[in-house]
Design a protein around this motif. Structure first.
Motif, PDB file in Angstrom:
ATOM      1  N   ASP A  50     -15.754 -15.410  45.431  1.00 35.08           N
ATOM      2  CA  ASP A  50     -16.327 -14.072  45.506  1.00 35.08           C
ATOM      3  C   ASP A  50     -16.997 -13.794  44.167  1.00 35.08           C
ATOM      4  N   PRO A  51     -18.142 -13.121  44.169  1.00 37.92           N
ATOM      5  CA  PRO A  51     -18.824 -12.838  42.911  1.00 37.92           C
ATOM      6  C   PRO A  51     -17.943 -12.111  41.890  1.00 37.92           C
ATOM      7  N   SER A  52     -17.000 -11.322  42.364  1.00 32.58           N
ATOM      8  CA  SER A  52     -16.120 -10.578  41.451  1.00 32.58           C
ATOM      9  C   SER A  52     -15.185 -11.496  40.669  1.00 32.58           C
ATOM     10  N   GLN A  53     -15.017 -12.724  41.115  1.00 38.93           N
ATOM     11  CA  GLN A  53     -14.122 -13.674  40.447  1.00 38.93           C
ATOM     12  C   GLN A  53     -14.820 -14.499  39.372  1.00 38.93           C
ATOM     13  N   GLU A  54     -16.142 -14.486  39.358  1.00 31.44           N
ATOM     14  CA  GLU A  54     -16.875 -15.410  38.505  1.00 31.44           C
ATOM     15  C   GLU A  54     -16.537 -15.261  37.026  1.00 31.44           C
ATOM     16  N   GLU A  55     -16.581 -14.055  36.512  1.00 34.04           N
ATOM     17  CA  GLU A  55     -16.342 -13.862  35.079  1.00 34.04           C
ATOM     18  C   GLU A  55     -14.954 -14.359  34.679  1.00 34.04           C
ATOM     19  N   LEU A  84     -20.249 -17.058  46.354  1.00 31.74           N
ATOM     20  CA  LEU A  84     -21.051 -17.634  45.278  1.00 31.74           C
ATOM     21  C   LEU A  84     -20.574 -19.054  45.017  1.00 31.74           C
ATOM     22  N   LYS A  85     -21.507 -19.980  44.872  1.00 29.59           N
ATOM     23  CA  LYS A  85     -21.151 -21.362  44.555  1.00 29.59           C
ATOM     24  C   LYS A  85     -21.382 -21.581  43.075  1.00 29.59           C
ATOM     25  N   ILE A  86     -20.315 -21.989  42.369  1.00 23.28           N
ATOM     26  CA  ILE A  86     -20.416 -22.258  40.942  1.00 23.28           C
ATOM     27  C   ILE A  86     -19.795 -23.620  40.646  1.00 23.28           C
ATOM     28  N   LYS A  87     -20.065 -24.121  39.461  1.00 20.28           N
ATOM     29  CA  LYS A  87     -19.455 -25.365  38.991  1.00 20.28           C
ATOM     30  C   LYS A  87     -18.808 -25.084  37.653  1.00 20.28           C
ATOM     31  N   LEU A 136     -13.015 -16.576  36.163  1.00 25.74           N
ATOM     32  CA  LEU A 136     -12.909 -18.033  36.268  1.00 25.74           C
ATOM     33  C   LEU A 136     -13.629 -18.723  35.123  1.00 25.74           C
ATOM     34  N   ARG A 137     -14.796 -18.220  34.765  1.00 26.33           N
ATOM     35  CA  ARG A 137     -15.540 -18.839  33.658  1.00 26.33           C
ATOM     36  C   ARG A 137     -14.788 -18.672  32.333  1.00 26.33           C
ATOM     37  N   LYS A 138     -14.200 -17.490  32.124  1.00 26.36           N
ATOM     38  CA  LYS A 138     -13.414 -17.276  30.904  1.00 26.36           C
ATOM     39  C   LYS A 138     -12.186 -18.175  30.893  1.00 26.36           C
ATOM     40  N   ALA A 139     -11.536 -18.307  32.033  1.00 28.98           N
ATOM     41  CA  ALA A 139     -10.348 -19.163  32.121  1.00 28.98           C
ATOM     42  C   ALA A 139     -10.707 -20.614  31.809  1.00 28.98           C
ATOM     43  N   ALA A 140     -11.806 -21.098  32.380  1.00 28.95           N
ATOM     44  CA  ALA A 140     -12.232 -22.478  32.122  1.00 28.95           C
ATOM     45  C   ALA A 140     -12.557 -22.667  30.644  1.00 28.95           C
ATOM     46  N   VAL A 179     -16.219 -31.924  36.601  1.00 27.86           N
ATOM     47  CA  VAL A 179     -16.900 -30.762  37.162  1.00 27.86           C
ATOM     48  C   VAL A 179     -16.219 -30.402  38.481  1.00 27.86           C
ATOM     49  N   TYR A 180     -15.909 -29.127  38.618  1.00 29.70           N
ATOM     50  CA  TYR A 180     -15.249 -28.628  39.811  1.00 29.70           C
ATOM     51  C   TYR A 180     -16.153 -27.617  40.506  1.00 29.70           C
ATOM     52  N   PRO A 181     -16.694 -27.983  41.672  1.00 29.97           N
ATOM     53  CA  PRO A 181     -17.505 -27.021  42.424  1.00 29.97           C
ATOM     54  C   PRO A 181     -16.578 -26.061  43.175  1.00 29.97           C
ATOM     55  N   LEU A 182     -16.887 -24.795  43.084  1.00 30.08           N
ATOM     56  CA  LEU A 182     -16.067 -23.768  43.727  1.00 30.08           C
ATOM     57  C   LEU A 182     -16.949 -22.810  44.509  1.00 30.08           C
TER      58      LEU A 182
END
Length: 98
Positions: free
Chosen positions: A21-26, A5-8, A28-32, A15-18
């Motif tokens: 894995d979809p399982s990491q998204e939540e 999955l590509k997220i920013k 990473l977003r909470k950490a940010a 802005v950091y494009p990353l």
């Protein structure tokens, strides 16, 4: 196999494009979000304007929490082992009386 999955993520006005894995998204977003909130708090409470200083203070805060949690768990584990040994000794002493 899951597709990546590509997220920013926006941290400290960058802005950091990353690609993750979809399982990491939540996580990473909470950490940010947590970093952003803590950075804002440092900027408001300590009049720190340099983003590098703010991010260093955030890193120290989060790292110290992780380290302290490890220390606390280690101490808790040590106490639990001591109690289990004492219980084992008690059981063994009672069993050997027969």
């Amino acid at each position: 196999m899951q597709e990546r999955l590509k997220i920013k993520l926006s941290i400290a006005d960058r802005v950091y494009p990353l690609t993750i894995d979809p399982s990491q998204e939540e996580g990473l977003r909470k950490a940010a979000k947590n970093i952003e909130q803590l950075a804002k708090k440092f900027e408001q409470n300590y009049a720190v304007r340099d983003k590098q200083d703010v991010l260093a203070m955030c890193a120290l805060q989060f790292a110290s929490k992780i380290e302290q949690r490890g220390i606390d768990q280690s101490e808790g584990t040590k106490k639990a082992k001591e109690r289990l040994r004492a219980l084992d000794d008690l059981v063994n002493s009672k069993l050997s009386l027969k």
